[in-house]
Motif scaffolding. Structure first.
Motif, PDB file in Angstrom:
ATOM      1  N   LEU A 617       1.017  -1.158   0.144  1.00 47.69           N
ATOM      2  CA  LEU A 617      -0.158  -0.380  -0.133  1.00 47.69           C
ATOM      3  C   LEU A 617       0.840   1.035   0.374  1.00 47.69           C
ATOM      4  O   LEU A 617       1.868   1.699   0.628  1.00 47.69           O
ATOM      5  N   VAL A 618       1.176   1.800  -0.883  1.00 46.40           N
ATOM      6  CA  VAL A 618       1.864   2.858  -1.499  1.00 46.40           C
ATOM      7  C   VAL A 618       0.612   4.823  -0.613  1.00 46.40           C
ATOM      8  O   VAL A 618      -0.084   4.777  -1.438  1.00 46.40           O
ATOM      9  N   LEU A 619       1.484   5.707  -0.254  1.00 43.64           N
ATOM     10  CA  LEU A 619       0.699   7.039   0.604  1.00 43.64           C
ATOM     11  C   LEU A 619       1.518   7.351  -0.406  1.00 43.64           C
ATOM     12  O   LEU A 619       3.055   7.815  -0.129  1.00 43.64           O
ATOM     13  N   THR A 620       1.441   8.453  -1.385  1.00 43.12           N
ATOM     14  CA  THR A 620       2.650   9.536  -1.606  1.00 43.12           C
ATOM     15  C   THR A 620       1.494  10.336  -1.614  1.00 43.12           C
ATOM     16  O   THR A 620       0.414  11.073  -1.070  1.00 43.12           O
ATOM     17  N   LEU A 630       1.315  -4.866   2.209  1.00 41.30           N
ATOM     18  CA  LEU A 630       0.278  -5.576   2.225  1.00 41.30           C
ATOM     19  C   LEU A 630       0.238  -7.079   3.199  1.00 41.30           C
ATOM     20  O   LEU A 630      -0.436  -7.421   3.926  1.00 41.30           O
ATOM     21  N   ALA A 631       1.761  -7.751   3.400  1.00 45.97           N
ATOM     22  CA  ALA A 631       1.668  -8.925   4.459  1.00 45.97           C
ATOM     23  C   ALA A 631       1.631  -8.517   5.287  1.00 45.97           C
ATOM     24  O   ALA A 631       1.452  -9.368   6.727  1.00 45.97           O
ATOM     25  N   GLU A 632       2.533  -7.113   5.612  1.00 44.27           N
ATOM     26  CA  GLU A 632       1.541  -6.516   7.046  1.00 44.27           C
ATOM     27  C   GLU A 632       0.845  -6.223   7.801  1.00 44.27           C
ATOM     28  O   GLU A 632       0.053  -6.019   8.692  1.00 44.27           O
ATOM     29  N   ILE A 633      -0.785  -6.302   7.131  1.00 45.60           N
ATOM     30  CA  ILE A 633      -1.827  -5.857   7.694  1.00 45.60           C
ATOM     31  C   ILE A 633      -3.155  -7.575   7.975  1.00 45.60           C
ATOM     32  O   ILE A 633      -2.660  -8.036   6.936  1.00 45.60           O
ATOM     33  N   ALA A 634      -3.170  -6.789   9.244  1.00 47.32           N
ATOM     34  CA  ALA A 634      -3.780  -7.998   9.026  1.00 47.32           C
ATOM     35  C   ALA A 634      -5.378  -8.001   9.727  1.00 47.32           C
ATOM     36  O   ALA A 634      -5.426  -8.777   9.160  1.00 47.32           O
ATOM     37  N   ALA A 677      -6.574  -7.744  -2.294  1.00 49.57           N
ATOM     38  CA  ALA A 677      -5.285  -7.895  -3.036  1.00 49.57           C
ATOM     39  C   ALA A 677      -4.359  -8.658  -1.647  1.00 49.57           C
ATOM     40  O   ALA A 677      -3.417  -8.681  -2.066  1.00 49.57           O
ATOM     41  N   GLY A 678      -5.614  -8.991  -0.863  1.00 45.07           N
ATOM     42  CA  GLY A 678      -4.352 -10.083  -0.142  1.00 45.07           C
ATOM     43  C   GLY A 678      -4.987  -9.583   0.866  1.00 45.07           C
ATOM     44  O   GLY A 678      -4.845 -10.791   1.880  1.00 45.07           O
TER      45      GLY A 678
END
Length: 818
Positions: A617-620, A630-634, A677-678
């Motif tokens: 997930l990218v925030l700019t 994304l794998a870090e988001i539970a 996205a998983g």
């Protein structure tokens, strides 16, 4: 099986009997007012056990019969004595006519049964309660009675009548009874199961008590008080006296008694004005039918001149159409005018023209032949010290008509003068007491003090909160001299909107009926699941808020929203402010626009673009970039409190929340995109009330009419144009009068002020509606979480109707009134 059926019928009949007993205690007043919140619960349990429509209507008929016998037996006996048919006959006739005398029981049971087939307990309770007050509004009852009058002994509870009238109190009483009945039905399911219905039952009394504490009239009107003298002569049997002594002797005795008591009021007790009861002068005044009548008229005028103060008394008036039950206003200088009684009692004071005739007159020889007046009037009461106080007269049954008192308040009355003849309650003082309580509500609804005199009791003086400052007992001659400071009070909601609860109840029922009839509404999901969310197109605009920034933006937005409510209260209490557009703009800018703009600036300062790039997930924001795998988001969790706006929190695989919160326009679509996205879906407890509330707020698609451009720009413009056009015609004689007189700049500036005033009005109206919608959604989330989305949809539709139809309707009504 037959024995079980008999036992069940006995229990259901016992429910009706229990409600009747509680109703009798409630109607007696005193501490019995507390029973109003539970008295119908046993009958409601009977209705819950009834499966067929025929059985439901049968139990409703029996309840109307039992309620009439319990609360209004005095009326039947009084009617029997008045007509000389006998107390027992009068009571029997009343009981036979019970469904006509109290039709709301049948309407209530019918709507409750039909709506219960489609909806759950809460919508059923709302529909049934609305049908009750709608029936009383559409089918005015003989005595104008409603359950809300029974709350008069409670000084706190009765103050709510200033907002919704007695009908509003009735509505809250019915909802409280529904809550108690629902709790009784769930009593075997444990204490948790009964908490929600008991919360509904407690809501009404808590609202009334809270409003009563906050709105007690302070009685701090400026100026010299009005000191009125009320003459209760205790002369009741005019007809019997006429048969024994003759008509002239009766008038002579009546006048001598009133003159003597009035002398005491004026000379010894220094009253500013004198008030006699209804028909105290038992013939026409100012239009004598004989030389003796003319002599009596001259004698009354001479006594008023000698007293040097104005007199108001009940008499008769006459013109080419017939006679009227009237009140005469007589100053020392002469007759000021007559008020003609508007609300006549059927079959005693008049007979409908379509039913009248010689045969009916022979059957009902006591029937009068008076004509009805043409509505509320306000008269100047010119006092000896030079003051001129506008007062509104009401005669007997007029004081149960909310609309008459409201019309008088709108005409500028500063006090109500009520004259009544309750002599036919001489053997049934309960009727006179209930009549007095109903009259007191006219003061509560309008915040006008009231001086009320009767022939033989109960005479009383009420302050603006309905409290009795001085009064008499029943069946004795008495004088009441009391003083009250009078002024034109700030208009209550009842004065502003009229008797609005009945109309609102009708609109609610029509909306429910339309919802059942229109296929697109019927097709709405019954399980309350959220609507299908559209796929989110990345990148999407978000605000990436650390805790401190979220708190700051939330506090500013709370201040702005609270400011709107504060402005509403200020406008309600401060009459000069309502006509000062510049002051409104300053108040609106300081309390709402400034903190709202500051909150928006905070969100803008932390604004960013969110997108999904590969596995992150990218925030700019410009050159700044934050990546979160994304794998870090539970899990993605909705904010349970949507402030400063709707948003999400990201739960990390470590179990902690990410230090930034994300606010955006559509968090559900954002969560769905991450899930695609998983990222696992939210692990929040869906049964939690605040979680249900948060999802219900986001489940419905936003309509075009909800956009700020339509709501806060186009709608005020559409309202401002006709209002400004009318103003130009009234103030300058043509649509462009100000332009011709002062030029284009002045004309455009004036229009801008009108547009600004309407914009503020629309924003405030929308804020009140939004508060009601959010409170209703939260209540649904607490009581019926499975129906929260459906309830939200109903509330949103009702809010749009109120804003886009209600405001133009109000404007049209005022334009036509002008």
């Amino acid at each position: 099986m037959r024995q079980l059926s008999s036992s069940s019928a006995a229990r259901m009949a016992a429910g009706i009997l229990a409600s009747a007993i509680l109703s009798a205690l409630y109607a007696r007043g005193g501490p019995g007012w507390l029973l109003g919140f539970v008295m119908l619960a046993p009958w409601l349990c009977t209705l819950n056990a009834s499966r067929s429509l025929a059985a439901t209507l049968g139990w409703a008929y029996l309840m109307s019969l039992a309620f009439t016998a319990a609360a209004f037996a005095w009326f039947g006996t009084a009617l029997g004595r008045y007509t000389h048919a006998g107390a027992g006959t009068g009571l029997a006739v009343l009981l036979l006519a019970a469904p006509l005398f109290q039709p709301q029981f049948l309407v209530f049971a019918l709507v409750r049964h039909v709506s219960g087939r489609r909806h759950g307990p809460l919508p059923r309770a709302l529909a049934a309660s609305a049908s009750w007050v709608a029936a009383e509004w559409l089918l005015p009852k003989l005595l104008g009675d409603t359950l809300g009058y029974g709350l008069y002994p409670s000084q706190l509870m009765r103050q709510g009548a200033a907002v919704g009238g007695a009908a509003g109190l009735t509505l809250l009483l019915l909802l409280a009874n529904e809550g108690v009945a629902a709790a009784l039905a769930r009593r075997r399911d444990g204490w948790r199961a009964i908490l929600r219905p008991l919360a509904l039952a407690a809501l009404g009394p808590l609202l009334l008590a809270g409003y009563g504490v906050a709105s007690q009239p302070d009685g701090a009107a400026a100026g010299k008080p009005l000191r009125m003298g009320l003459v209760q002569a205790n002369l009741v049997d005019y007809e019997g006296m006429r048969q024994r002594k003759g008509a002239r002797a009766v008038v002579r005795e009546v006048l001598d008694t009133h003159f003597a008591m009035s002398y005491d009021v004026v000379v010894r007790r220094h009253a500013d004005a004198v008030l006699w009861s209804e028909t105290a002068y038992p013939t026409t005044f100012g239009h004598p039918k004989s030389e003796a009548g003319a002599e009596f008229d001259r004698e009354i005028l001479a006594n008023v001149r000698a007293a040097g103060v104005p007199f108001v008394f009940g008499t008769y008036d006459i013109d080419s159409d017939g006679e009227y039950n009237a009140a005469a206003f007589v100053q020392p200088a002469g007759l000021t005018g007559f008020y003609r009684k508007t609300r006549l009692f059927p079959f005693t004071e008049y007979v409908p023209a379509w039913l009248d005739g010689p045969r009916l007159r022979r059957l009902l020889p006591w029937t009068g032949n008076w004509r009805a007046g043409n509505g509320a009037r306000v008269f100047p009461l010119r006092l000896a010290d030079g003051r001129e106080i506008p007062v509104q007269p009401l005669i007997c049954l007029d004081d149960v008509d909310t609309g008459l008192a409201i019309a008088g308040a709108r005409l500028g009355a500063q006090a109500i003068l009520t004259m009544s003849n309750d002599s036919w309650f001489s053997d049934d003082p309960e009727g006179a007491r209930l009549h007095q309580a109903a009259a007191a509500f006219r003061s509560i609804e309008t915040r006008l003090p009231q001086f009320r005199v009767t022939t033989n009791g109960y005479s009383a003086v009420f302050d603006a909160g309905g409290s009795i400052l001085a009064g008499t007992r029943m069946g004795e001659p008495a004088l009441v001299v009391a003083e009250l400071r009078v002024s034109r009070p700030a208009p209550t909601l009842m004065v502003r909107w009229g008797d609005w609860v009945g109309r609102a109840a009708c609109a609610f029922l029509l909306l429910m009926a339309a919802r059942a009839a229109i296929p697109s509404w019927r097709a709405q999901a019954e399980d309350g699941s959220p609507a299908q969310q559209p796929a989110m197109a990345f990148p999407v605009r978000v605000a990436v808020l650390p805790a401190a920034a979220r708190i700051a933006a939330a506090l500013l937005r709370i201040i702005a929203r609270a400011g709107l409510l504060a402005i509403c209260v200020t406008l309600l209490l401060n009459e000069p402010l309502r006509t000062n557009t510049l002051a409104q703009i300053r108040l609106f800018s300081g309390l709402f626009l400034a903190p709202e703009a500051a909150s928006w600036c905070v969100l803008l300062a932390f604004g960013a673009q969110a997108s999904i790039s590969g596995t992150a997930l990218v925030l700019t924001r410009g050159a700044q970039r934050i990546e979160l795998a994304l794998a870090e988001i539970a899990a993605v969790e909705l904010w349970r409190l949507p402030i400063p706006g709707a948003g999400v929190a990201l739960r990390l695989a470590t179990g902690q929340r990410w230090r930034y919160g994300l606010t955006m326009s559509n968090p559900l679509a954002f969560a769905a995109a991450l899930a695609g996205a998983g990222v696992p879906r939210s692990v929040e407890r869906t049964g939690a009330a605040m979680s249900v509330y948060a999802r219900a707020r986001l489940a419905l698609r936003r309509r075009q009419l909800d956009l700020p451009l339509a709501k806060f720009v186009a709608l005020p413009l559409a309202l401002a144009i006709p209002a400004f056009h009318l103003h130009q015609h009234i103030a300058y004689g043509s649509a462009f009068g100000e332009y011709y007189t002062f030029g284009l700049k002045a004309y455009l500036l004036a229009f801008a002020l009108w547009w600004a005033a309407w914009s503020i009005g629309v924003v405030l109206s929308a804020a009140l509606l939004r508060a009601a919608i959010e409170a209703g959604t939260l209540m649904a989330a607490l009581l019926r979480p499975g129906r929260a989305v459906e309830v939200r949809g109903w509330l949103e539709r009702a809010g749009r109707l109120a804003l886009y139809l209600g405001l133009p309707g109000w404007l049209l009504a005022n334009l036509f009134g002008a």
